[in-house]
Design an enzyme around this catalytic site. Structure first.
Site, PDB file in Angstrom:
ATOM      1  CG  ASN A   1      -0.331  -0.150   2.523  1.00  0.00           C
ATOM      2  OD1 ASN A   1       0.721  -0.754   2.654  1.00  0.00           O
ATOM      3  ND2 ASN A   1      -0.947   0.408   3.544  1.00  0.00           N
TER       4      ASN A   1
ATOM      5  CD  GLU B   1       5.164  -0.548  12.981  1.00  0.00           C
ATOM      6  OE1 GLU B   1       3.955  -0.355  13.249  1.00  0.00           O
ATOM      7  OE2 GLU B   1       6.079  -0.123  13.700  1.00  0.00           O
TER       8      GLU B   1
ATOM      9  CB  CYS C   1      -2.208  -0.322   8.679  1.00  0.00           C
ATOM     10  SG  CYS C   1      -0.775   0.736   8.764  1.00  0.00           S
TER      11      CYS C   1
END
Length: 470
Positions: free
Chosen positions: A149, A245, A279
């Site tokens: 992303n 992450e 996210c």
């Protein structure tokens, strides 16, 4: 494009296509790496780590500074590459490049600040003739596994601090979006990085991920992606340092004293940017029941006005999702919520990889659209009675990456900051806000460790204690 292993750009007989998510055209191909390629890359990186460890901090700084300068000259090319392979609109593609330049610049600066400290050993009983100090040394080989992303900036968040600390890096970019990372490798080498200090293996994470993360020569893994993949990496890694992450379903709390128009604009901006594939996108909107209806009225028009289409068109605000299957999943979760009593206030349509920005109201916390990570352009709106219930609902999640609240009440704001279980907390802003220099990381299933060059660089070094006995 070719991949970069052992100081050379190499191809393989078996390749993988890189698709444009908007029209499914093939924009390039990359080699499909094997476990043998991973082994060769790590062997080369071991040699590169020896070179990097001896490289003075100022030289590491200079290489990264030149890298940032070259990136600044190629903003348009890099931005278009991001848009073509990932699908975010061109303004977001350019914006990601500008952020990536700052990430590399910050990494360069932090490389000059690596230092130890003296330790007052005479404060220990009986220690009268000892002098102690610490030094920081690179871990050696860092495996950097990046998501689709943010195919340039999140690569820079891993590669920049690792190189600044004097490590060598084996980069594994996302299979859907490898081109931006490969172009960064080209730039790093052009800027003067030693030939074996960087490796870039392309291919399927399912095929080569275990070989990379399980190798004992890799001393640090930095990964951004799903909780499920992160869990597998941690189980496979063995005894090595890891930064994870992982996912989220970020809550945004709207208290009764909030500016509703401001909140609606913030929700649209943070819920639909990059087609919701962030996210820390706003996913769960928790609104005080007293202003619940007003918020739904305020968000309907800007949501429906959010133009979707070809991400290279400057007038378009939201492009496609990375794959049609992901857009279909978002539709399925929305329809499932509606079947369970929720209602669509705006949007809801899907055409191929493009899913319309969508607002779903009357969502219950146990619905999948609220419970799991949606990673798509829809926000789920739920009502609460008071600050106690708002905090309880925000914390009713296995994730804890980012959260926001809108209020002018200092007591409510401080309770939010102290009690909400999240690594990033925003007061009078949405949860998607991030400065690349700040410590960034999550709690609970959202991961461990921190990004941000000044913080990541510490996790990519080892602390050694030195004692002189005088």
């Amino acid at each position: 494009m070719k991949m970069y292993i052992n100081g050379s750009w190499v191809d393989r007989a078996e390749t993988m296509p890189v698709y444009n998510p908007f029209d499914q055209s093939v924009i390039d191909t990359v080699p499909r790496a094997t476990a043998a390629d991973v082994d060769a890359a790590i062997s080369s990186a071991v040699r590169g780590a020896e070179v990097m460890a001896k490289l003075p901090a100022f030289e590491r700084y200079s290489i990264l500074r030149r890298t940032a300068d070259i990136m600044a000259e190629r903003v348009e090319d890099l931005g278009r590459t991001i848009t073509m392979e990932e699908g975010k609109v061109i303004a977001e593609g350019r914006g990601e490049v500008l952020r990536a330049i700052q990430t590399i610049t910050g990494s360069a600066e932090e490389g000059k600040r690596l230092h130890g400290e003296t330790v007052p050993l005479d404060a220990a009983p009986g220690a009268t003739s000892q002098f102690g100090f610490t030094i920081r040394v690179p871990v050696g080989v860092v495996a950097a596994i990046a998501p689709f992303n943010f195919p340039l900036n999140l690569v820079c968040h891993k590669v920049g601090p690792a190189l600044a600390a004097g490590n060598a890096v084996v980069l594994k970019p996302a299979g859907d979006t490898p081109l931006s990372g490969l172009k960064l490798v080209e730039i790093l080498l052009e800027a003067g990085l030693p030939a074996e200090a960087i490796q870039c293996v392309t291919g399927s994470g399912g095929e080569i991920g275990d070989a990379l993360t399980g190798d004992p020569r890799v001393r640090k893994i930095t990964f951004t992606g799903s909780m499920e993949v992160g869990d597998r990496i941690c189980r496979n890694a063995g005894i090595k340092k890891v930064t994870m992450e992982l996912g989220s379903n970020s809550p945004l709390i709207i208290m009764s004293d909030a500016d509703i128009e401001k909140v609606a604009a913030a929700t649209v901006a943070s819920g639909f940017a990059n087609a919701g594939q962030v996210c820390i996108s706003t996913q769960r909107v928790l609104a005080d029941r007293r202003i619940y209806a007003d918020f739904l009225d305020a968000i309907k028009v800007p949501t429906e006005a959010f133009a979707t289409g070809d991400p290279l068109d400057e007038a378009i605000k939201m492009g496609p999702m990375i794959r049609e299957s992901d857009a279909t999943r978002v539709s399925r979760w929305i329809n499932e919520a509606v079947d369970q009593g929720a209602r669509v206030v705006a949007g809801g349509d899907q055409e191929g990889t493009i899913h319309a920005p969508t607002v779903v109201a009357d969502v219950q916390p146990d619905m999948r659209i609220s419970r799991e990570e949606l990673f798509g352009p829809a926000v789920a709106v739920s009502a609460f009675e008071d600050i106690d219930e708002a905090i309880s609902m925000a914390n009713d999640s296995r994730f804890g990456l980012s959260a926001g609240i809108f209020t002018q009440n200092v007591d409510w704001a401080m309770r939010f900051a102290r009690e909400v279980q999240s690594g990033n907390l925003h007061i009078n802003s949405h949860p998607q806000w991030r400065a690349d220099l700040m410590p960034y990381g999550g709690l609970k299933d959202s991961g461990m460790g921190k990004e941000g060059p000044g913080y990541a660089i510490e996790e990519m070094t080892e602390l050694k204690m030195v004692v002189f006995h005088l």
